[in-house]
Design a protein around this motif. Structure first.
Motif, PDB file in Angstrom:
ATOM      1  N   LEU A 114       0.838  -1.192   0.000  1.00  0.00           N
ATOM      2  CA  LEU A 114       0.000   0.000   0.000  1.00  0.00           C
ATOM      3  C   LEU A 114       0.874   1.243   0.000  1.00  0.00           C
ATOM      4  N   PHE A 116       0.840   5.282   0.359  1.00  0.00           N
ATOM      5  CA  PHE A 116      -0.006   6.357   0.860  1.00  0.00           C
ATOM      6  C   PHE A 116       0.679   7.703   0.636  1.00  0.00           C
ATOM      7  N   GLU A 137       2.269   5.543   8.837  1.00  0.00           N
ATOM      8  CA  GLU A 137       2.969   4.309   8.473  1.00  0.00           C
ATOM      9  C   GLU A 137       2.770   3.240   9.543  1.00  0.00           C
ATOM     10  N   LEU A 140      -1.033   2.045   9.500  1.00  0.00           N
ATOM     11  CA  LEU A 140      -1.327   1.160   8.371  1.00  0.00           C
ATOM     12  C   LEU A 140      -0.620  -0.189   8.530  1.00  0.00           C
ATOM     13  N   TYR A 145      -0.949  -3.995   6.516  1.00  0.00           N
ATOM     14  CA  TYR A 145      -0.384  -3.598   5.222  1.00  0.00           C
ATOM     15  C   TYR A 145       1.136  -3.435   5.320  1.00  0.00           C
ATOM     16  N   PRO A 147       3.088  -0.579   4.304  1.00  0.00           N
ATOM     17  CA  PRO A 147       2.869   0.789   3.818  1.00  0.00           C
ATOM     18  C   PRO A 147       4.167   1.477   3.386  1.00  0.00           C
TER      19      PRO A 147
END
Length: 342
Positions: A114, A116, A137, A140, A145, A147
């Motif tokens: 992921l 972001f 970070e 997530l 995830y 991230p």
């Protein structure tokens, strides 16, 4: 399956592959506080209104917050301010966590990739984006995830400039900040942010006209156009004035910042403008006029806007995430066309 996430001051949006297109999920990055009662919480739960209880308060979150704010004559509150987590809002982290969980959902598998969005440090403020980035970070990562942050301006280039070999100037006009990135073949040459955006416009117009900020925001989002045919004195006239002032400020800082970078003088690049603040009709033309008034050491081939500027950063984040996944196979990810918007 890779995902992209745009963590904006006004909206949080996720993007994920859906067939031959892209699925977007969006929520307002805001909340409103109401008094707790058993009946109220039951009604909220039955109506599937996004909310969280804390002690004797209930916080209605996301898109529903605006409706409840109008009903109870309250101002919405935001987890983020000026592009980053608000240091003045004690509930910022639990609220943004709840909204983000609703928008991005659970990963299909542990460690799902992921990307972001994260703003660059602003050049006109002492604000630091490090705490904001590391907090997101961690949040997530706790959700399962893997991230990775992507500069917001670079996400615009990934989203909109594939046909130009990811070369050009991407400008994201958000609510809290304006992010700028110049890239050459997907390599950022210059990136910075400015601590002004749509919220600054709304606040200035509110002070000038004596109109509540939420009302100014509603007027701006309801068919407001930068045609300069509105009489000065009303909210729309004030919005036009402060839009022009923001663009002056952005291009002056662009001119100043790019002089300090090692940019080829014969570089000829497109400019793409995105972000919710760039939505009014006439914005693209006005920005191009302001760019013509400053000296920059490269040529601009054209200024482009996009059909759905609100989705650009989320889409670019997804392109970066998919590219990361496909690196081992030597395949290049391309931006899929939008398929559905929730």
């Amino acid at each position: 399956m890779a995902k992209g996430l745009d963590v904006g001051t006004m909206n949080i949006l996720s993007s994920s592959p859906a067939g031959d297109g892209t699925k977007f999920v969006q929520q307002r990055n805001s909340f409103v506080e109401i008094e707790y009662s058993d009946m109220a919480e039951q009604m909220l739960s039955r109506s599937e209104v996004l909310h969280i209880r804390k002690d004797d308060k209930v916080y209605v979150v996301g898109d529903d917050a605006l409706n409840f704010a109008n009903i109870f004559n309250k101002e919405t509150r935001r987890p983020m301010q000026r592009g980053i987590l608000s240091s003045e809002e004690a509930s910022a982290i639990p609220m943004i966590k709840l909204i983000t969980e609703q928008v991005v959902g659970e990963p299909d598998s542990s460690g799902e990739n992921l990307f972001f969005s994260s703003p660059a440090d602003p050049i006109d403020s002492e604000l630091s984006t490090l705490y904001h980035q590391k907090t997101l970070e961690s949040m997530l990562g706790d959700m399962g995830y893997d991230p990775q942050p992507i500069n917001e301006g670079m996400a615009v280039i990934y989203s909109e400039l594939a046909d130009h070999n990811f070369t050009g100037l991407g400008v994201s006009f958000g609510a809290g900040m304006t992010n700028v990135c110049l890239a050459y073949y997907a390599v950022p040459v210059m990136k910075f942010s400015i601590a002004r955006g749509g919220d600054w416009i709304d606040q200035q117009a509110s002070q000038a006209t004596g109109t509540p900020v939420d009302k100014v925001t509603s007027i701006k989002e309801d068919d407001f156009a930068l045609d300069f045919q509105t009489d000065v004195g009303g909210v729309e006239g004030a919005l036009s004035i402060y839009y022009e002032n923001l663009l002056d400020y952005v291009v002056e800082n662009l001119s100043s910042e790019v002089d300090e970078e090692d940019v080829e003088e014969d570089l000829d690049v497109p400019v793409v403008v995105t972000g919710g603040t760039s939505s009014p009709d006439g914005f693209e033309k006005l920005f191009q006029q302001h760019l013509e008034d400053v000296q920059i050491p490269f040529s601009i081939s054209d200024v482009q806007s996009v059909e759905d500027p609100l989705y650009s950063v989320a889409r670019g984040s997804l392109v970066a995430a998919r590219s990361e996944e496909e690196t081992d196979s030597g395949q290049a990810a391309e931006a899929p066309a939008p398929e559905s918007e929730d």
